[in-house]
Design a protein around this motif. Sequence first.
Motif, PDB file in Angstrom:
ATOM      1  N   VAL A  35       0.858  -1.190   0.000  1.00  0.00           N
ATOM      2  CA  VAL A  35       0.000   0.000   0.000  1.00  0.00           C
ATOM      3  C   VAL A  35       0.893   1.239   0.000  1.00  0.00           C
ATOM      4  O   VAL A  35       1.672   1.436   0.936  1.00  0.00           O
ATOM      5  N   PRO A  36       0.789   2.095  -0.990  1.00  0.00           N
ATOM      6  CA  PRO A  36       1.666   3.273  -1.073  1.00  0.00           C
ATOM      7  C   PRO A  36       1.387   4.290   0.033  1.00  0.00           C
ATOM      8  O   PRO A  36       0.259   4.394   0.528  1.00  0.00           O
ATOM      9  N   HIS A  37       2.418   5.032   0.384  1.00  0.00           N
ATOM     10  CA  HIS A  37       2.311   6.016   1.463  1.00  0.00           C
ATOM     11  C   HIS A  37       1.268   7.102   1.173  1.00  0.00           C
ATOM     12  O   HIS A  37       0.495   7.473   2.075  1.00  0.00           O
ATOM     13  N   PRO A  38       1.196   7.670  -0.063  1.00  0.00           N
ATOM     14  CA  PRO A  38       0.213   8.733  -0.303  1.00  0.00           C
ATOM     15  C   PRO A  38      -1.224   8.301  -0.012  1.00  0.00           C
ATOM     16  O   PRO A  38      -2.030   9.091   0.485  1.00  0.00           O
ATOM     17  N   TYR A  39      -1.537   7.048  -0.320  1.00  0.00           N
ATOM     18  CA  TYR A  39      -2.903   6.569  -0.069  1.00  0.00           C
ATOM     19  C   TYR A  39      -3.190   6.508   1.428  1.00  0.00           C
ATOM     20  O   TYR A  39      -4.273   6.871   1.889  1.00  0.00           O
ATOM     21  N   LEU A  40      -2.208   6.034   2.203  1.00  0.00           N
ATOM     22  CA  LEU A  40      -2.396   5.961   3.641  1.00  0.00           C
ATOM     23  C   LEU A  40      -2.468   7.352   4.265  1.00  0.00           C
ATOM     24  O   LEU A  40      -3.246   7.589   5.192  1.00  0.00           O
ATOM     25  N   ALA A  41      -1.617   8.250   3.778  1.00  0.00           N
ATOM     26  CA  ALA A  41      -1.545   9.594   4.359  1.00  0.00           C
ATOM     27  C   ALA A  41      -2.866  10.338   4.223  1.00  0.00           C
ATOM     28  O   ALA A  41      -3.219  11.163   5.071  1.00  0.00           O
ATOM     29  N   LYS A  42      -3.628  10.067   3.147  1.00  0.00           N
ATOM     30  CA  LYS A  42      -4.909  10.758   2.936  1.00  0.00           C
ATOM     31  C   LYS A  42      -5.923  10.420   4.024  1.00  0.00           C
ATOM     32  O   LYS A  42      -6.864  11.186   4.251  1.00  0.00           O
ATOM     33  N   LEU A 205      -1.847   1.202   9.139  1.00  0.00           N
ATOM     34  CA  LEU A 205      -2.736   2.016   8.316  1.00  0.00           C
ATOM     35  C   LEU A 205      -2.457   3.511   8.439  1.00  0.00           C
ATOM     36  O   LEU A 205      -3.122   4.322   7.795  1.00  0.00           O
ATOM     37  N   PHE A 206      -1.479   3.848   9.299  1.00  0.00           N
ATOM     38  CA  PHE A 206      -1.141   5.253   9.489  1.00  0.00           C
ATOM     39  C   PHE A 206       0.035   5.598   8.582  1.00  0.00           C
ATOM     40  O   PHE A 206       1.073   4.942   8.625  1.00  0.00           O
ATOM     41  N   GLY A 207      -0.111   6.611   7.761  1.00  0.00           N
ATOM     42  CA  GLY A 207       0.927   6.963   6.798  1.00  0.00           C
ATOM     43  C   GLY A 207       1.800   8.105   7.269  1.00  0.00           C
ATOM     44  O   GLY A 207       1.473   9.268   7.046  1.00  0.00           O
ATOM     45  N   ALA A 208       2.918   7.785   7.928  1.00  0.00           N
ATOM     46  CA  ALA A 208       3.855   8.814   8.382  1.00  0.00           C
ATOM     47  C   ALA A 208       4.880   9.085   7.284  1.00  0.00           C
ATOM     48  O   ALA A 208       5.199   8.217   6.467  1.00  0.00           O
ATOM     49  N   GLU A 209       5.415  10.323   7.247  1.00  0.00           N
ATOM     50  CA  GLU A 209       6.410  10.683   6.243  1.00  0.00           C
ATOM     51  C   GLU A 209       7.676   9.856   6.403  1.00  0.00           C
ATOM     52  O   GLU A 209       8.245   9.377   5.434  1.00  0.00           O
ATOM     53  N   ASP A 210       8.139   9.724   7.636  1.00  0.00           N
ATOM     54  CA  ASP A 210       9.353   8.955   7.908  1.00  0.00           C
ATOM     55  C   ASP A 210       8.951   7.529   8.291  1.00  0.00           C
ATOM     56  O   ASP A 210       8.494   7.271   9.407  1.00  0.00           O
ATOM     57  N   PHE A 211       9.122   6.601   7.360  1.00  0.00           N
ATOM     58  CA  PHE A 211       8.686   5.226   7.596  1.00  0.00           C
ATOM     59  C   PHE A 211       9.527   4.551   8.669  1.00  0.00           C
ATOM     60  O   PHE A 211       9.025   3.721   9.429  1.00  0.00           O
ATOM     61  N   ARG A 212      10.812   4.911   8.768  1.00  0.00           N
ATOM     62  CA  ARG A 212      11.665   4.314   9.794  1.00  0.00           C
ATOM     63  C   ARG A 212      11.172   4.672  11.201  1.00  0.00           C
ATOM     64  O   ARG A 212      11.167   3.841  12.108  1.00  0.00           O
ATOM     65  N   LEU A 213      10.742   5.926  11.339  1.00  0.00           N
ATOM     66  CA  LEU A 213      10.197   6.345  12.630  1.00  0.00           C
ATOM     67  C   LEU A 213       8.910   5.591  12.944  1.00  0.00           C
ATOM     68  O   LEU A 213       8.662   5.188  14.086  1.00  0.00           O
TER      69      LEU A 213
END
Length: 254
Positions: A35-42, A205-213
């Motif tokens: 699941v790409p980050h932009p979709y989760l971030a929305k 399901l939470f889309g954070a900018e920094d995936f490592r964090l």
Amino acid sequence: MSFLYLLPTWLIIVLEIVVFVVPAVGGHMIVRRLVPHPYLAKHNEITGFVLAIVGVIYAVLLAFVVIIAWESYDQASNVAQAEVAAASDLDRFSQTYMDPQRSQLRAEIARYARLMEDEEWPAMQKGEQSAAALASADRIGDLTVAMIDADPRPRVAIHNVVTGALRSFLDSRRTRLDENSEGIPTSLWIGLVIGAMITISFTYLFGAEDFRLQLVVTGLLATLVAVMFSMVIALDYPYRGYTAISSDIWEHVR
């Protein structure tokens, strides 16, 4: 899970952390690839709100189980102390009776105390009991009754006290063995595990900018759940494992 009680507490905690953290972090990495980050971030606003609710519900449930386990442990400790106190009372009050019944009873109580340390407590680590200790408890009952019957003096009050101490002794022993064979129900364990999986999965399901964090957050949440599970396991059976109630309480009687 009986084998866990043969391990040191610190090793149980480490194993629990590995069991929870590795799948949690690994599952999160797989989900992020699918699941790409932009979709989760929305959907962060909705996801964060639901995650907070789910987290609170599970935290309350887990805390409730920990409290139950601790209360059960504390109650088991009180029962063990009550058994010791009753045996001590029998020994103390038997000194007001006559021989040979008095000496026989006191010798049997001393033997029972030795059996508690040498046989019963090691057997309880495996969820069992000592046959010799059971026979000794029965003999203490028989000797107490024989001692009272052999006393020609009309001492109703002291007889009642001794009988009450015997009843407390036998009841405490029975309760102790029952508590060592009954832990948290399997259905509740299943509910706790499923609840942990759902709660941790919501972090995916939470889309954070920094995936490592975000992976660190997921790992820390899994670690917290693992530590709480370790606490429940350590307290679940009060007479097993490295946190078990010690047999040293019988030193007083000996």
